[in-house]
Write an enzyme that holds these catalytic residues in place. Structure first.
Site, PDB file in Angstrom:
ATOM      1  N   TYR A  83      32.017  33.467   5.234  1.00  0.00           N
ATOM      2  CA  TYR A  83      33.225  34.280   5.063  1.00  0.00           C
ATOM      3  C   TYR A  83      33.842  34.702   6.384  1.00  0.00           C
ATOM      4  CZ  TYR A  83      32.250  34.859   0.052  1.00  0.00           C
ATOM      5  OH  TYR A  83      32.052  34.641  -1.292  1.00  0.00           O
ATOM      6  N   LYS A  93       7.471  56.678  -4.213  1.00  0.00           N
ATOM      7  CA  LYS A  93       8.887  56.757  -4.582  1.00  0.00           C
ATOM      8  C   LYS A  93       9.593  55.448  -4.211  1.00  0.00           C
ATOM      9  CE  LYS A  93      10.128  58.923  -0.172  1.00  0.00           C
ATOM     10  NZ  LYS A  93      10.714  60.110   0.486  1.00  0.00           N
TER      11      LYS A  93
END
Length: 370
Positions: free
Chosen positions: A264, A38
């Site tokens: 940032y 998965k």
């Protein structure tokens, strides 16, 4: 291997084979092996990995959702595929691709029987999941009578397996809890099989169950994280080989003066006379979460650690290379199976390898080493 020129995820199929053979060596003859592929095979490449494992004669595959199984069928996977989290909206996909649904509550069982009957199916393989303590998906033991009654009133389905999921098989401090889960599931499965008149496949062991609880191997085991190189303990991880290496390059080098900031929100401010930073072309859109910023994560350049400074950006990270002799274009290792594993990197940021490796974005180029 050619020189790395961009961000790539290398996938080593030899390491995958080693892990498969190691885990299989823990099983008695005749115990089936299900590979959990998965989430793009835990962030790698589900189609490549499933195809390779199929050639190693694996018995079963499991995916989380039906569309993952459909992609494997399109890639040529012919082995049985169990869909662990069946949703009614995907019944058509399941039938069209000969996938096998896990049914876990009265609603989904009743809806799938109605669907199978409307499609004139006979003995379509289903899997019944019982909840024995994880409390995530699954019928309770008290539902057994209802399930048996529903199954006996239709010829459209047949129970291929009964299964459960261990909640804490990696934590030996929870041994009593785990043994109670094993005992509970064996009791449920025994009574259920007698009631329906035939014996389905029984399975409940994940990777840590395979390694720590041989009494829970039953007819089949389900391995995910172990196939990809992690054993949930330092002792067992040493016996496995991480199959993936995340690599990138230095895009630009900056010299940061005292008082200047990086990134940032000016999350990093230089308090030293002068430092040197490297900007790398990967960020949180590639799976390197913001939790790795501000010195919680690091990369390796020319054999030396370079801590991530400032906030992780969407497409870039900046690292401190003041102490490293390197240049623009040099190769950078984020994690691999040798110097720094995904497990080590994740632990340093307070998370787990599963989250890091499954989060590697699909925009990162996969390079399969065959």
């Amino acid at each position: 291997m050619p020189k790395v020129q961009e961000t790539i995820l290398e996938i080593d199929l030899k390491a995958l084979k080693h892990n498969f053979e190691y885990l299989k060596s823990k099983l008695k003859n005749g115990t089936q092996f299900l590979a959990v592929v998965k989430a793009f095979a835990y962030g790698n490449d589900a189609e490549e990995i499933a195809t390779y494992l199929q050639n190693l004669n694996i018995d079963y595959f499991a995916v989380a959702y039906a569309n993952e199984g459909a992609a494997l069928r399109k890639a040529g996977v012919t082995k049985p595929i169990l869909v662990l989290h069946t949703l009614a909206v995907n019944f058509d996909v399941i039938l069209e691709n000969c996938l096998e649904p896990s049914l876990y509550n009265a609603k989904i069982l009743s809806e799938f029987i109605d669907f199978a009957e409307n499609e004139n199916q006979k003995a379509y393989p289903i899997h019944i999941k019982f909840n024995t303590g994880l409390n995530r998906l699954g019928f309770s033991e008290s539902d057994s009578g209802y399930i048996v009654e529903k199954i006996k009133t239709t010829q459209s389905i047949k129970v291929k397996s009964l299964f459960s999921h261990l909640a804490a098989s990696e934590d030996l401090n929870e041994k009593v809890f785990t043994l109670n889960q094993i005992h509970s599931f064996k009791s449920i499965a025994n009574n259920f099989s007698k009631a329906i008149g035939y014996q389905p496949i029984l399975h409940m062991s994940n990777t840590s169950g395979v390694l720590n609880y041989p009494e829970a191997h039953l007819d089949m085991v389900r391995c995910g994280i172990g196939l990809y190189g992690f054993g949930n303990s330092k002792k067992e991880s040493a016996n496995l080989k991480p199959i993936a290496s995340l690599k990138t390059v230095i895009s630009q080098i900056h010299h940061i003066k005292k008082g200047a900031s990086v990134g940032y929100n000016r999350a990093f401010k230089n308090k030293d006379t002068l430092i040197k930073t490297a900007t790398l072309p990967l960020g949180h859109a590639d799976g390197i979460s913001r939790i790795y910023g501000n010195n919680k994560g690091f990369v390796t350049i020319n054999g030396k650690k370079a801590p991530i400074i400032g906030n992780v950006c969407m497409d870039m990270i900046m690292v401190n290379i003041t102490h490293i002799d390197c240049k623009e274009g040099d190769e950078v290792t984020v994690f691999d199976g040798k110097t720094t594993t995904a497990e080590v990197l994740a632990e340093g940021a307070g998370t787990i390898s599963y989250e890091l490796i499954t989060g590697i974005s699909q925009r990162v180029k996969r390079v399969v080493l065959k």
